[in-house]
Design a protein around this motif. Structure first.
Motif, short mmCIF file in Angstrom:
data_model
loop_
_atom_site.label_atom_id
_atom_site.label_comp_id
_atom_site.label_asym_id
_atom_site.label_seq_id
_atom_site.Cartn_x
_atom_site.Cartn_y
_atom_site.Cartn_z
N UNK A 10 0.82 -1.21 0.00
CA UNK A 10 0.00 0.00 0.00
C UNK A 10 0.86 1.26 0.00
N UNK A 11 1.94 1.25 0.76
CA UNK A 11 2.83 2.42 0.77
C UNK A 11 3.39 2.69 -0.62
N UNK A 12 3.79 1.64 -1.32
CA UNK A 12 4.29 1.80 -2.70
C UNK A 12 3.21 2.40 -3.60
N UNK A 13 2.00 1.91 -3.45
CA UNK A 13 0.89 2.40 -4.27
C UNK A 13 0.63 3.88 -4.03
N UNK A 14 0.60 4.28 -2.75
CA UNK A 14 0.33 5.68 -2.43
C UNK A 14 1.47 6.59 -2.85
N UNK A 15 2.70 6.09 -2.79
CA UNK A 15 3.84 6.88 -3.29
C UNK A 15 3.72 7.09 -4.79
N UNK A 16 3.28 6.06 -5.50
CA UNK A 16 3.07 6.18 -6.94
C UNK A 16 1.96 7.19 -7.24
N UNK A 17 0.87 7.13 -6.50
CA UNK A 17 -0.23 8.07 -6.70
C UNK A 17 0.17 9.50 -6.37
N UNK A 18 1.08 9.64 -5.40
CA UNK A 18 1.54 10.99 -5.00
C UNK A 18 2.21 11.73 -6.15
N UNK A 19 2.83 10.98 -7.05
CA UNK A 19 3.48 11.62 -8.21
C UNK A 19 2.44 12.23 -9.15
N UNK A 20 1.24 11.65 -9.19
CA UNK A 20 0.17 12.15 -10.05
C UNK A 20 -0.70 13.18 -9.35
N UNK A 66 1.07 15.04 0.23
CA UNK A 66 2.14 14.34 0.97
C UNK A 66 1.86 12.84 1.15
N UNK A 67 1.21 12.24 0.15
CA UNK A 67 0.93 10.81 0.23
C UNK A 67 2.20 9.97 0.28
N UNK A 68 3.30 10.51 -0.27
CA UNK A 68 4.55 9.76 -0.27
C UNK A 68 5.09 9.57 1.14
N UNK A 69 4.63 10.40 2.08
CA UNK A 69 5.08 10.25 3.47
C UNK A 69 3.94 9.83 4.41
N UNK A 70 2.70 10.23 4.12
CA UNK A 70 1.60 9.88 5.04
C UNK A 70 0.73 8.73 4.54
N UNK A 71 0.96 8.27 3.31
CA UNK A 71 0.22 7.12 2.75
C UNK A 71 -1.30 7.29 2.76
N UNK A 72 -1.74 8.55 2.84
CA UNK A 72 -3.18 8.81 2.83
C UNK A 72 -3.81 8.95 4.20
N UNK A 73 -3.02 8.80 5.24
CA UNK A 73 -3.56 8.96 6.60
C UNK A 73 -3.87 10.43 6.88
N UNK A 74 -4.71 10.71 7.87
CA UNK A 74 -5.18 12.09 8.11
C UNK A 74 -4.17 12.96 8.87
N UNK A 75 -3.03 13.21 8.25
CA UNK A 75 -2.03 14.10 8.83
C UNK A 75 -2.40 15.56 8.53
N UNK A 76 -1.73 16.48 9.20
CA UNK A 76 -1.96 17.91 8.93
C UNK A 76 -1.63 18.23 7.48
N UNK A 77 -0.52 17.67 6.98
CA UNK A 77 -0.12 17.95 5.59
C UNK A 77 -1.17 17.47 4.60
N UNK A 78 -1.73 16.31 4.86
CA UNK A 78 -2.77 15.78 3.97
C UNK A 78 -4.01 16.67 4.01
N UNK A 79 -4.43 17.02 5.20
CA UNK A 79 -5.65 17.83 5.31
C UNK A 79 -5.43 19.24 4.78
N UNK A 80 -4.23 19.78 4.94
CA UNK A 80 -3.94 21.09 4.35
C UNK A 80 -3.99 21.03 2.83
N UNK A 81 -3.57 19.89 2.27
CA UNK A 81 -3.67 19.70 0.82
C UNK A 81 -5.12 19.67 0.36
#
Length: 198
Positions: free
Chosen positions: A144-154, A159-174
């Motif tokens: 799953x981490x590999x998949x989310x890192x790949x999606x982060x490029x698109x 910050x999916x490459x670091x948070x893998x889609x979890x509800x971090x501040x960086x993700x929610x700010x995005x």
């Protein structure tokens, strides 16, 4: 030290999932059948390991396992059937893909929907108790981490490459800055204030 097996006379498959609490991406499950009396000095719950350790263990598990499989259920289906049912479905798909048929399923957690007529045992925090469940947790998380890192490029900016889609501040700010992507789970509370996102 994690236990090698739950029983002496069953072919056991450990099952675990990754990504249940994420705001984006699929939920991923893995099933792993390890040899009887298997030992590994580092194998543990994936959450207790570094990324580098998980990557090394992934190689070892895939090499040593008698059978292993990974399956995913999309964010669209999660929104349709809910995350708990999606997690069970992902596990069912992973079990179905095994090239060795287990006679006992070791499930991480306290609930499971039976798969065919195979006996199962639900084990709370099982990924820290049984090697086969720990192995499944590593395969599910690294996939799953590999998949989310790949999606982060698109879809940069979350910050999916670091948070893998979890509800971090960086993700929610995005999400606040850019809105949602096709991979976000619309049935989840994406922002605490839940703005008009759709």
């Amino acid at each position: 030290m994690l236990l090698a097996s739950f029983s002496d006379d069953h072919i056991e498959a450990g099952c675990d999932e990754a990504g249940r609490g994420c705001l984006a991406g699929p939920v991923v499950a893995a099933a792993v059948v390890l040899p009887k009396k298997y030992k590994h000095p580092l194998l543990n719950d994936s959450k207790q390991l570094s990324k580098a350790e998980r990557e090394l263990l992934r190689i070892d598990v895939q090499r040593d396992a008698l059978a292993w499989a990974v399956a995913e259920i999309s964010n669209e289906e999660i929104d349709t059937i809910n995350i708990l049912n999606a997690s069970f479905k992902a596990m069912h798909h992973a079990i179905a893909r095994l090239t060795v048929t287990p006679t006992l399923l070791l499930i991480d957690g306290n609930r499971f929907v039976p798969y065919l007529d195979i006996r199962h045992e639900c084990i709370i925090k099982g990924d820290g108790k049984y090697l086969a469940i720990a192995a499944a947790s590593i395969l599910a998380k690294t996939y799953r981490d590999d998949l989310m890192t790949s999606l982060a490029a698109h879809y940069p900016g979350y910050s999916w490459e670091t948070n893998a889609g979890y509800p971090t501040d960086a993700h929610r700010n995005g999400i606040r800055a850019q809105g949602i992507t096709p991979y976000h789970r619309k049935s989840f509370t994406l922002l605490p204030e839940q703005l008009e996102l759709f």
